[in-house]
Design a protein around this motif. Sequence first.
Motif, PDB file in Angstrom:
ATOM      1  N   VAL A 279      17.040  99.162  51.410  1.00 42.15           N
ATOM      2  CA  VAL A 279      17.180  98.821  49.998  1.00 42.15           C
ATOM      3  C   VAL A 279      18.640  98.985  49.585  1.00 42.15           C
ATOM      4  CG1 VAL A 279      16.508  99.371  47.628  1.00 42.15           C
ATOM      5  CG2 VAL A 279      14.824  99.538  49.487  1.00 42.15           C
ATOM      6  N   ILE A 280      19.232  97.899  49.087  1.00 42.85           N
ATOM      7  CA  ILE A 280      20.591  97.928  48.560  1.00 42.85           C
ATOM      8  C   ILE A 280      20.507  97.791  47.041  1.00 42.85           C
ATOM      9  CG2 ILE A 280      22.873  96.862  48.556  1.00 42.85           C
ATOM     10  CD1 ILE A 280      22.243  97.890  51.275  1.00 42.85           C
ATOM     11  N   ALA A 281      21.064  98.753  46.315  1.00 41.94           N
ATOM     12  CA  ALA A 281      21.117  98.672  44.854  1.00 41.94           C
ATOM     13  C   ALA A 281      22.503  98.207  44.428  1.00 41.94           C
ATOM     14  CB  ALA A 281      20.795 100.028  44.230  1.00 41.94           C
ATOM     15  N   ILE A 282      22.550  97.352  43.422  1.00 43.98           N
ATOM     16  CA  ILE A 282      23.822  96.906  42.841  1.00 43.98           C
ATOM     17  C   ILE A 282      23.875  97.430  41.414  1.00 43.98           C
ATOM     18  CG2 ILE A 282      25.260  94.925  42.224  1.00 43.98           C
ATOM     19  CD1 ILE A 282      23.566  93.285  44.278  1.00 43.98           C
ATOM     20  N   VAL A 283      24.935  98.160  41.079  1.00 40.75           N
ATOM     21  CA  VAL A 283      25.116  98.646  39.704  1.00 40.75           C
ATOM     22  C   VAL A 283      26.440  98.095  39.190  1.00 40.75           C
ATOM     23  CG1 VAL A 283      25.190 100.644  38.175  1.00 40.75           C
ATOM     24  CG2 VAL A 283      23.850 100.761  40.281  1.00 40.75           C
TER      25      VAL A 283
ATOM     26  N   GLU B 187      22.441  86.354  53.816  1.00 40.48           N
ATOM     27  CA  GLU B 187      23.101  86.797  55.048  1.00 40.48           C
ATOM     28  C   GLU B 187      22.486  88.035  55.685  1.00 40.48           C
ATOM     29  OE1 GLU B 187      25.550  85.300  56.596  1.00 40.48           O
ATOM     30  OE2 GLU B 187      25.973  83.737  55.111  1.00 40.48           O
ATOM     31  N   THR B 188      21.683  88.776  54.941  1.00 40.82           N
ATOM     32  CA  THR B 188      21.244  90.074  55.452  1.00 40.82           C
ATOM     33  C   THR B 188      19.764  90.333  55.173  1.00 40.82           C
ATOM     34  OG1 THR B 188      21.878  91.098  53.357  1.00 40.82           O
ATOM     35  CG2 THR B 188      23.518  91.125  55.107  1.00 40.82           C
ATOM     36  N   PRO B 189      19.116  91.145  56.017  1.00 43.08           N
ATOM     37  CA  PRO B 189      17.698  91.474  55.811  1.00 43.08           C
ATOM     38  C   PRO B 189      17.536  92.701  54.917  1.00 43.08           C
ATOM     39  CG  PRO B 189      18.427  92.339  57.911  1.00 43.08           C
ATOM     40  CD  PRO B 189      19.624  91.689  57.283  1.00 43.08           C
ATOM     41  N   PHE B 190      17.966  92.603  53.677  1.00 44.70           N
ATOM     42  CA  PHE B 190      17.889  93.733  52.755  1.00 44.70           C
ATOM     43  C   PHE B 190      16.983  93.403  51.584  1.00 44.70           C
ATOM     44  CE2 PHE B 190      22.496  94.555  54.140  1.00 44.70           C
ATOM     45  CZ  PHE B 190      22.106  95.479  55.109  1.00 44.70           C
ATOM     46  N   GLU B 191      16.402  94.446  51.007  1.00 49.96           N
ATOM     47  CA  GLU B 191      15.760  94.314  49.700  1.00 49.96           C
ATOM     48  C   GLU B 191      16.824  94.675  48.660  1.00 49.96           C
ATOM     49  OE1 GLU B 191      12.388  96.489  46.916  1.00 49.96           O
ATOM     50  OE2 GLU B 191      12.316  96.775  49.087  1.00 49.96           O
ATOM     51  N   ILE B 192      16.991  93.823  47.661  1.00 50.94           N
ATOM     52  CA  ILE B 192      18.055  94.014  46.672  1.00 50.94           C
ATOM     53  C   ILE B 192      17.452  94.357  45.312  1.00 50.94           C
ATOM     54  CG2 ILE B 192      20.126  93.032  45.632  1.00 50.94           C
ATOM     55  CD1 ILE B 192      20.241  93.123  48.681  1.00 50.94           C
ATOM     56  N   VAL B 193      17.962  95.418  44.700  1.00 52.33           N
ATOM     57  CA  VAL B 193      17.620  95.751  43.316  1.00 52.33           C
ATOM     58  C   VAL B 193      18.937  95.857  42.548  1.00 52.33           C
ATOM     59  CG1 VAL B 193      15.448  96.920  43.846  1.00 52.33           C
ATOM     60  CG2 VAL B 193      17.582  98.231  43.826  1.00 52.33           C
ATOM     61  N   SER B 194      18.895  95.604  41.235  1.00 54.41           N
ATOM     62  CA  SER B 194      20.149  95.603  40.489  1.00 54.41           C
ATOM     63  C   SER B 194      19.976  96.212  39.106  1.00 54.41           C
ATOM     64  CB  SER B 194      20.687  94.175  40.360  1.00 54.41           C
ATOM     65  OG  SER B 194      19.787  93.357  39.632  1.00 54.41           O
TER      66      SER B 194
ATOM     67  N   ASN C  15      11.803 105.790  43.214  1.00 57.13           N
ATOM     68  CA  ASN C  15      12.071 104.808  44.267  1.00 57.13           C
ATOM     69  C   ASN C  15      13.225 105.270  45.144  1.00 57.13           C
ATOM     70  OD1 ASN C  15      10.434 102.237  43.261  1.00 57.13           O
ATOM     71  ND2 ASN C  15      11.439 103.147  41.479  1.00 57.13           N
ATOM     72  N   ASN C  16      13.324 104.646  46.300  1.00 58.16           N
ATOM     73  CA  ASN C  16      14.395 104.983  47.231  1.00 58.16           C
ATOM     74  C   ASN C  16      15.438 103.878  47.284  1.00 58.16           C
ATOM     75  OD1 ASN C  16      13.128 107.399  48.105  1.00 58.16           O
ATOM     76  ND2 ASN C  16      11.786 106.215  49.450  1.00 58.16           N
ATOM     77  N   ALA C  17      16.630 104.238  47.685  1.00 60.82           N
ATOM     78  CA  ALA C  17      17.689 103.264  47.972  1.00 60.82           C
ATOM     79  C   ALA C  17      18.481 103.790  49.156  1.00 60.82           C
ATOM     80  CB  ALA C  17      18.598 103.064  46.764  1.00 60.82           C
ATOM     81  N   ASP C  18      18.905 102.878  50.024  1.00 63.54           N
ATOM     82  CA  ASP C  18      19.711 103.273  51.172  1.00 63.54           C
ATOM     83  C   ASP C  18      21.198 103.246  50.852  1.00 63.54           C
ATOM     84  OD1 ASP C  18      17.680 103.445  53.529  1.00 63.54           O
ATOM     85  OD2 ASP C  18      17.157 101.610  52.449  1.00 63.54           O
ATOM     86  N   MET C  19      21.581 102.305  49.984  1.00 61.56           N
ATOM     87  CA  MET C  19      22.986 102.160  49.615  1.00 61.56           C
ATOM     88  C   MET C  19      23.079 101.649  48.190  1.00 61.56           C
ATOM     89  SD  MET C  19      25.956  99.670  51.290  1.00 61.56           S
ATOM     90  CE  MET C  19      26.600 100.815  52.508  1.00 61.56           C
TER      91      MET C  19
ATOM     92  N   LEU D  10      32.978  92.399  52.811  1.00 62.93           N
ATOM     93  CA  LEU D  10      31.885  93.098  52.136  1.00 62.93           C
ATOM     94  C   LEU D  10      30.721  93.336  53.091  1.00 62.93           C
ATOM     95  CD1 LEU D  10      30.408  94.232  49.678  1.00 62.93           C
ATOM     96  CD2 LEU D  10      29.744  91.900  49.088  1.00 62.93           C
ATOM     97  N   LEU D  11      30.318  92.309  53.824  1.00 61.01           N
ATOM     98  CA  LEU D  11      29.179  92.444  54.737  1.00 61.01           C
ATOM     99  C   LEU D  11      29.479  93.468  55.839  1.00 61.01           C
ATOM    100  CD1 LEU D  11      28.195  88.677  55.010  1.00 61.01           C
ATOM    101  CD2 LEU D  11      26.981  90.465  53.758  1.00 61.01           C
ATOM    102  N   ASP D  12      30.690  93.420  56.368  1.00 59.00           N
ATOM    103  CA  ASP D  12      31.085  94.415  57.381  1.00 59.00           C
ATOM    104  C   ASP D  12      31.081  95.815  56.769  1.00 59.00           C
ATOM    105  OD1 ASP D  12      31.404  92.456  59.272  1.00 59.00           O
ATOM    106  OD2 ASP D  12      33.589  92.365  59.119  1.00 59.00           O
ATOM    107  N   GLY D  13      31.570  95.913  55.524  1.00 62.95           N
ATOM    108  CA  GLY D  13      31.602  97.207  54.844  1.00 62.95           C
ATOM    109  C   GLY D  13      30.225  97.791  54.654  1.00 62.95           C
ATOM    110  N   ILE D  14      29.272  96.945  54.268  1.00 60.69           N
ATOM    111  CA  ILE D  14      27.895  97.414  54.086  1.00 60.69           C
ATOM    112  C   ILE D  14      27.323  97.889  55.421  1.00 60.69           C
ATOM    113  CG2 ILE D  14      25.546  96.659  53.541  1.00 60.69           C
ATOM    114  CD1 ILE D  14      26.789  94.834  51.391  1.00 60.69           C
ATOM    115  N   GLU D  15      27.518  97.085  56.446  1.00 62.08           N
ATOM    116  CA  GLU D  15      26.991  97.437  57.777  1.00 62.08           C
ATOM    117  C   GLU D  15      27.589  98.758  58.267  1.00 62.08           C
ATOM    118  OE1 GLU D  15      27.031  95.657  62.351  1.00 62.08           O
ATOM    119  OE2 GLU D  15      27.498  94.327  60.672  1.00 62.08           O
TER     120      GLU D  15
END
Length: 212
Positions: free
Chosen positions: A9-13, A30-37, A51-55, A116-121
């Motif tokens: 789970v990736i959260a965007i704030v 591009e990525t297999p993530f669940e996105i919440v914002s 709820n949980n978030a990984d990043m 950005l994608l490399d940074g997340i990974e």
Amino acid sequence: MLQHPPLPVIAIVDDHPIVIEGLKNLLTSETPFEIVSFTRGSQFLDYLKTNNADMVLLDVVLPDMTGLELCAAVKKNYPEITVLAISNQAERSIISQMLQNGASGYLLKNASADELLDGIENGLKGETVLSPAVKEILSRPSPNDWNGIPVLTKREKEILRLISEGLSSTDIADKLFLSQLTVETHRRNIIQKFQTSNMFSVIRLALEHKII
């Protein structure tokens, strides 16, 4: 039936919906993530209660608190969450404070999609993520051109104290029976006196020199 592991789970704030949509579109394609914002820090903290978030991809400027404060709160209560700051704020002091508050990395909003994608990974692997532009900023020597403590009027000190307490210009105007335009003028004057570009740096310097 074979059970698939849950998606990270990736959260965007971020307080700009267009930024959120852009990040969502990039990440979902591009990525297999669940996105919440979320557009407010308090909304994200409420979400984490159940709820949980990984990043979390976190902006520094938010309407109800600073990203610095939110980062510290997240790492204090949910240390397993990776915080990656994504901001237009390119001040060395803000970047340093965000990292001191527990962020795993800092990217400027002009970073490329690949960056950005490399940074997340890499952030999810526990690595520190700093874009080349941020590394360059951090490598500069600390500025020593802030000479002396600026002289603030009684009203400017009052407004600066209220800003440091998290009040908006509208709240301050109501509290002090001033127009919002007057408060904004005081804000600009205060920033100019401190010879910096934003209120975050002003508050840090004011606290450091015991002005507020």
